[in-house]
Motif scaffolding. Sequence first.
Motif, PDB file in Angstrom:
ATOM      1  N   PHE A  84     -49.252   1.699 -41.966  1.00  0.00           N
ATOM      2  CA  PHE A  84     -48.746   1.304 -40.654  1.00  0.00           C
ATOM      3  C   PHE A  84     -48.420  -0.198 -40.613  1.00  0.00           C
ATOM      4  O   PHE A  84     -47.506  -0.632 -39.921  1.00  0.00           O
ATOM      5  N   ALA A  85     -49.215  -0.991 -41.349  1.00  0.00           N
ATOM      6  CA  ALA A  85     -49.082  -2.452 -41.252  1.00  0.00           C
ATOM      7  C   ALA A  85     -47.684  -2.954 -41.599  1.00  0.00           C
ATOM      8  O   ALA A  85     -47.218  -3.942 -41.033  1.00  0.00           O
ATOM      9  N   PHE A  86     -46.996  -2.279 -42.534  1.00  0.00           N
ATOM     10  CA  PHE A  86     -45.670  -2.763 -42.942  1.00  0.00           C
ATOM     11  C   PHE A  86     -44.675  -2.770 -41.777  1.00  0.00           C
ATOM     12  O   PHE A  86     -43.691  -3.483 -41.802  1.00  0.00           O
ATOM     13  N   ASP A  87     -44.919  -1.950 -40.773  1.00  0.00           N
ATOM     14  CA  ASP A  87     -44.038  -1.914 -39.608  1.00  0.00           C
ATOM     15  C   ASP A  87     -44.298  -3.110 -38.682  1.00  0.00           C
ATOM     16  O   ASP A  87     -43.470  -3.397 -37.820  1.00  0.00           O
ATOM     17  N   ALA A  88     -45.420  -3.784 -38.879  1.00  0.00           N
ATOM     18  CA  ALA A  88     -45.771  -4.940 -38.031  1.00  0.00           C
ATOM     19  C   ALA A  88     -45.697  -6.206 -38.875  1.00  0.00           C
ATOM     20  O   ALA A  88     -44.755  -6.985 -38.791  1.00  0.00           O
ATOM     21  N   THR A  89     -46.692  -6.391 -39.732  1.00  0.00           N
ATOM     22  CA  THR A  89     -46.732  -7.523 -40.665  1.00  0.00           C
ATOM     23  C   THR A  89     -47.936  -7.319 -41.558  1.00  0.00           C
ATOM     24  O   THR A  89     -48.867  -6.612 -41.177  1.00  0.00           O
ATOM     25  N   ILE A  90     -47.918  -7.935 -42.736  1.00  0.00           N
ATOM     26  CA  ILE A  90     -49.152  -7.950 -43.521  1.00  0.00           C
ATOM     27  C   ILE A  90     -49.416  -9.388 -43.977  1.00  0.00           C
ATOM     28  O   ILE A  90     -48.495 -10.196 -44.057  1.00  0.00           O
ATOM     29  N   PRO A  91     -50.687  -9.728 -44.210  1.00  0.00           N
ATOM     30  CA  PRO A  91     -51.035 -11.100 -44.590  1.00  0.00           C
ATOM     31  C   PRO A  91     -50.197 -11.599 -45.768  1.00  0.00           C
ATOM     32  O   PRO A  91     -49.980 -10.849 -46.735  1.00  0.00           O
ATOM     33  N   PHE A  92     -49.756 -12.835 -45.693  1.00  0.00           N
ATOM     34  CA  PHE A  92     -48.906 -13.458 -46.705  1.00  0.00           C
ATOM     35  C   PHE A  92     -47.636 -12.638 -46.953  1.00  0.00           C
ATOM     36  O   PHE A  92     -47.143 -12.551 -48.066  1.00  0.00           O
ATOM     37  N   GLY A  93     -47.151 -12.032 -45.883  1.00  0.00           N
ATOM     38  CA  GLY A  93     -45.921 -11.253 -45.977  1.00  0.00           C
ATOM     39  C   GLY A  93     -44.724 -12.123 -45.653  1.00  0.00           C
ATOM     40  O   GLY A  93     -44.617 -13.254 -46.124  1.00  0.00           O
ATOM     41  N   MET A  94     -43.842 -11.603 -44.823  1.00  0.00           N
ATOM     42  CA  MET A  94     -42.587 -12.290 -44.575  1.00  0.00           C
ATOM     43  C   MET A  94     -42.579 -12.982 -43.214  1.00  0.00           C
ATOM     44  O   MET A  94     -43.400 -12.689 -42.352  1.00  0.00           O
ATOM     45  N   ASN A  95     -41.631 -13.905 -43.041  1.00  0.00           N
ATOM     46  CA  ASN A  95     -41.458 -14.538 -41.733  1.00  0.00           C
ATOM     47  C   ASN A  95     -40.505 -13.679 -40.881  1.00  0.00           C
ATOM     48  O   ASN A  95     -40.023 -12.630 -41.324  1.00  0.00           O
ATOM     49  N   THR A  96     -40.244 -14.129 -39.679  1.00  0.00           N
ATOM     50  CA  THR A  96     -39.490 -13.306 -38.718  1.00  0.00           C
ATOM     51  C   THR A  96     -38.111 -12.892 -39.246  1.00  0.00           C
ATOM     52  O   THR A  96     -37.739 -11.716 -39.170  1.00  0.00           O
ATOM     53  N   ARG A  97     -37.351 -13.848 -39.758  1.00  0.00           N
ATOM     54  CA  ARG A  97     -36.014 -13.547 -40.273  1.00  0.00           C
ATOM     55  C   ARG A  97     -36.082 -12.542 -41.406  1.00  0.00           C
ATOM     56  O   ARG A  97     -35.252 -11.626 -41.515  1.00  0.00           O
ATOM     57  N   GLN A  98     -37.055 -12.745 -42.291  1.00  0.00           N
ATOM     58  CA  GLN A  98     -37.170 -11.864 -43.466  1.00  0.00           C
ATOM     59  C   GLN A  98     -37.605 -10.454 -43.056  1.00  0.00           C
ATOM     60  O   GLN A  98     -37.111  -9.464 -43.609  1.00  0.00           O
ATOM     61  N   ILE A  99     -38.509 -10.369 -42.103  1.00  0.00           N
ATOM     62  CA  ILE A  99     -38.934  -9.053 -41.593  1.00  0.00           C
ATOM     63  C   ILE A  99     -37.725  -8.334 -40.978  1.00  0.00           C
ATOM     64  O   ILE A  99     -37.472  -7.160 -41.260  1.00  0.00           O
ATOM     65  N   ASN A 100     -36.971  -9.055 -40.151  1.00  0.00           N
ATOM     66  CA  ASN A 100     -35.789  -8.438 -39.530  1.00  0.00           C
ATOM     67  C   ASN A 100     -34.786  -7.998 -40.590  1.00  0.00           C
ATOM     68  O   ASN A 100     -34.187  -6.925 -40.488  1.00  0.00           O
ATOM     69  N   ALA A 101     -34.589  -8.830 -41.608  1.00  0.00           N
ATOM     70  CA  ALA A 101     -33.645  -8.475 -42.671  1.00  0.00           C
ATOM     71  C   ALA A 101     -34.093  -7.184 -43.357  1.00  0.00           C
ATOM     72  O   ALA A 101     -33.278  -6.282 -43.606  1.00  0.00           O
ATOM     73  N   TRP A 102     -35.378  -7.098 -43.634  1.00  0.00           N
ATOM     74  CA  TRP A 102     -35.894  -5.909 -44.313  1.00  0.00           C
ATOM     75  C   TRP A 102     -35.727  -4.669 -43.434  1.00  0.00           C
ATOM     76  O   TRP A 102     -35.245  -3.624 -43.892  1.00  0.00           O
ATOM     77  N   LEU A 103     -36.087  -4.816 -42.155  1.00  0.00           N
ATOM     78  CA  LEU A 103     -36.024  -3.659 -41.260  1.00  0.00           C
ATOM     79  C   LEU A 103     -34.586  -3.228 -40.982  1.00  0.00           C
ATOM     80  O   LEU A 103     -34.255  -2.040 -41.092  1.00  0.00           O
ATOM     81  N   TYR A 104     -33.731  -4.182 -40.621  1.00  0.00           N
ATOM     82  CA  TYR A 104     -32.388  -3.816 -40.142  1.00  0.00           C
ATOM     83  C   TYR A 104     -31.368  -3.598 -41.248  1.00  0.00           C
ATOM     84  O   TYR A 104     -30.407  -2.861 -41.062  1.00  0.00           O
ATOM     85  N   ALA A 105     -31.551  -4.280 -42.384  1.00  0.00           N
ATOM     86  CA  ALA A 105     -30.499  -4.181 -43.401  1.00  0.00           C
ATOM     87  C   ALA A 105     -31.038  -4.050 -44.826  1.00  0.00           C
ATOM     88  O   ALA A 105     -30.253  -3.944 -45.763  1.00  0.00           O
ATOM     89  N   GLY A 106     -32.356  -4.043 -44.983  1.00  0.00           N
ATOM     90  CA  GLY A 106     -32.923  -4.042 -46.331  1.00  0.00           C
ATOM     91  C   GLY A 106     -33.620  -2.747 -46.715  1.00  0.00           C
ATOM     92  O   GLY A 106     -34.340  -2.702 -47.709  1.00  0.00           O
ATOM     93  N   GLY A 107     -33.422  -1.688 -45.908  1.00  0.00           N
ATOM     94  CA  GLY A 107     -34.008  -0.395 -46.255  1.00  0.00           C
ATOM     95  C   GLY A 107     -35.395  -0.144 -45.672  1.00  0.00           C
ATOM     96  O   GLY A 107     -35.955   0.935 -45.851  1.00  0.00           O
ATOM     97  N   GLY A 108     -35.959  -1.148 -44.981  1.00  0.00           N
ATOM     98  CA  GLY A 108     -37.316  -1.004 -44.445  1.00  0.00           C
ATOM     99  C   GLY A 108     -37.476   0.112 -43.424  1.00  0.00           C
ATOM    100  O   GLY A 108     -38.420   0.902 -43.491  1.00  0.00           O
ATOM    101  N   ARG A 109     -36.527   0.165 -42.496  1.00  0.00           N
ATOM    102  CA  ARG A 109     -36.665   1.191 -41.453  1.00  0.00           C
ATOM    103  C   ARG A 109     -36.590   2.590 -42.032  1.00  0.00           C
ATOM    104  O   ARG A 109     -37.300   3.496 -41.582  1.00  0.00           O
TER     105      ARG A 109
END
Lengths: 351, 351
Positions: free
Chosen positions: A91-116
Amino acid sequence: ALATPALAQGALPEVRWRCASSFPRSLDTIFGAGEHVGKRVAALTDGKFQIRVFSAGELVPGLQVADAVQGGTVECAHTASYYFVGKDPTFAFDATIPFGMNTRQINAWLYAGGGRELLQEFFAGYNIHSIPCGSTGAQMGGWFRKEIKTVQDLSGLKMRIAGIAGNIMQKLGGVPQQIAGGDIYPALEKGTIDAAEWIGPYDDEKLGFNRVAPYYYYPGWWEGGLNLSFYVAKAKYDELPQVYKDVLESACRDATLETMAKYDVQNPQALRRLVAGGAQLRVFPREVMQACYKAAFELYEETAAKNAAFKKVYEPWKAFRDLEYQWFRVAESTFDNFVYLMHAQEQQPRR
Amino acid sequence: ALATPALAQGALPEVRWRCASSFPRSLDTIFGAGEHVGKRVAALTDGKFQIRVFSAGELVPGLQVADAVQGGTVECAHTASYYFVGKDPTFAFDATIPFGMNTRQINAWLYAGGGRELLQEFFAGYNIHSIPCGSTGAQMGGWFRKEIKTVQDLSGLKMRIAGIAGNIMQKLGGVPQQIAGGDIYPALEKGTIDAAEWIGPYDDEKLGFNRVAPYYYYPGWWEGGLNLSFYVAKAKYDELPQVYKDVLESACRDATLETMAKYDVQNPQALRRLVAGGAQLRVFPREVMQACYKAAFELYEETAAKNAAFKKVYEPWKAFRDLEYQWFRVAESTFDNFVYLMHAQEQQPRR
């Protein structure tokens, strides 16, 4: 399933949903993201699609909203997915995980990087359709009664810190505590706990922690960015006409942009007031951060070894993160560091 | 003016607009932001509100789209406002100015920090309603045939660089050139110019600059972030039913999130390919950056002294920027710098 054809506008159905938020109304920005969705959905459908948002505890406790969506108590919820790592750490990957990504990088992963797409598969197992809906930016490291100078200072430290970050603290001898927002202040005041993390300056200020735990540490290495989520019961989502699905997606994207902008306006002002009110800013020592970083990735590797769902998301997530870091270190971070340095030099003579 | 009451859905009018883009179709992401608006507007109105996007030159030249909106040739345009600094340098604040803010900070200013309200007043003088619509993130500093080691190396340097950044280069002895995208490669190849800035790795790669000017500098200190804009003729905007205004705003916000995510996915991959193809990454020396920074703020002060419209936006913009810098230096930048450092250390043994 067959695609639902978009209905003629005149024939659009009236839809009324109840949304259970994980947040109290007092956290106006984070709670407000859910309300923003309700407002935008109504505006875009001329009031035909309405979502009423209830604060944590009004319909169900804040940390049980995933169950409420799964069980059909409500059609939807607004939450942070890491609240549910007890069910599965994935579940954490949908929110954030420690030493993960910043806001822009999270959005990039979710919206255009295959995360969703990866997460959608995971959420299907819970009959939930999860839509990104709000960001906080990098959070603060929280309030400490005593300074943290070495890794040894974490040993025995009773800290209000949840989820995976709590597990990492534990690896280093800390004693993580789960305490609801309203109970943190008295616990810190009495010394029942030694430290507590909450969100960032704007939200922290409301709880008055600076009066009982003056050392305000940064960064919150467990939340370099936080994506909030709008959960919809999958069956309810599938029933929506296509135009309402588009409306809901738009409203959530709007909330993502809106909350981030609001936090970025409110946090600097709140930080100034907190420092004026006695908060003492401290950066976590590099040695401490390095030990936490090492413990974090050991934990991820251990988890991936025994949890196939986690592994399936973690590996592409990690590869994506590595690629993002390489790029952000070039133009983005060099620009930021240079202008911050120049600005700091300009401020110097005035001090 | 009286608020237009939202029409009953069944009575919504058919609206067909033409949008003149400042960008060629080959810049798929930046041009795509305009197309994204068209798609979302259609999706949210079940096809009743349609916007057809034309690439630069199809209806009007890319740099004349503001005139086209003002003059009624088209209802709307997708552009970068700094293209119009020749009319008034105040336009630049709607896009970006050298040593200004990064993407998050620009969004905060526009959406929640009073920026849009200030700019709306300015744009009213051009009968334009400007809506934020797309971001590129921090750009690269461009391609150079020779290395830049000192401020003296800028003297006599013929560089394709536009607008305010060109004026700053000029203050330091550079010779700014205005050259359209398609003409840059032959000019660099022949040595008619010594350097050229474009956008970032993903867009730069398409033009093949690495083959004729191998030194790829960063950061593009003149674009720490870039906000793109969707211009609507004010009279046309005012005519829209409220629900279409909401739809258009949503579609533009969606495009902002979408383009930033796409660039953040595409740029790292393109940068890897460019470096593999011979591009040599170079950071601008601090001494050079400092001289440019000093020249930039001298220019802004000079401009503010003689242009009241510029001054009216510049002063609150500067105060906002300073506040943002103070906050971003704390949690956000410390988190970023730490994780990038750890990541760089992990990469070392593999090299």
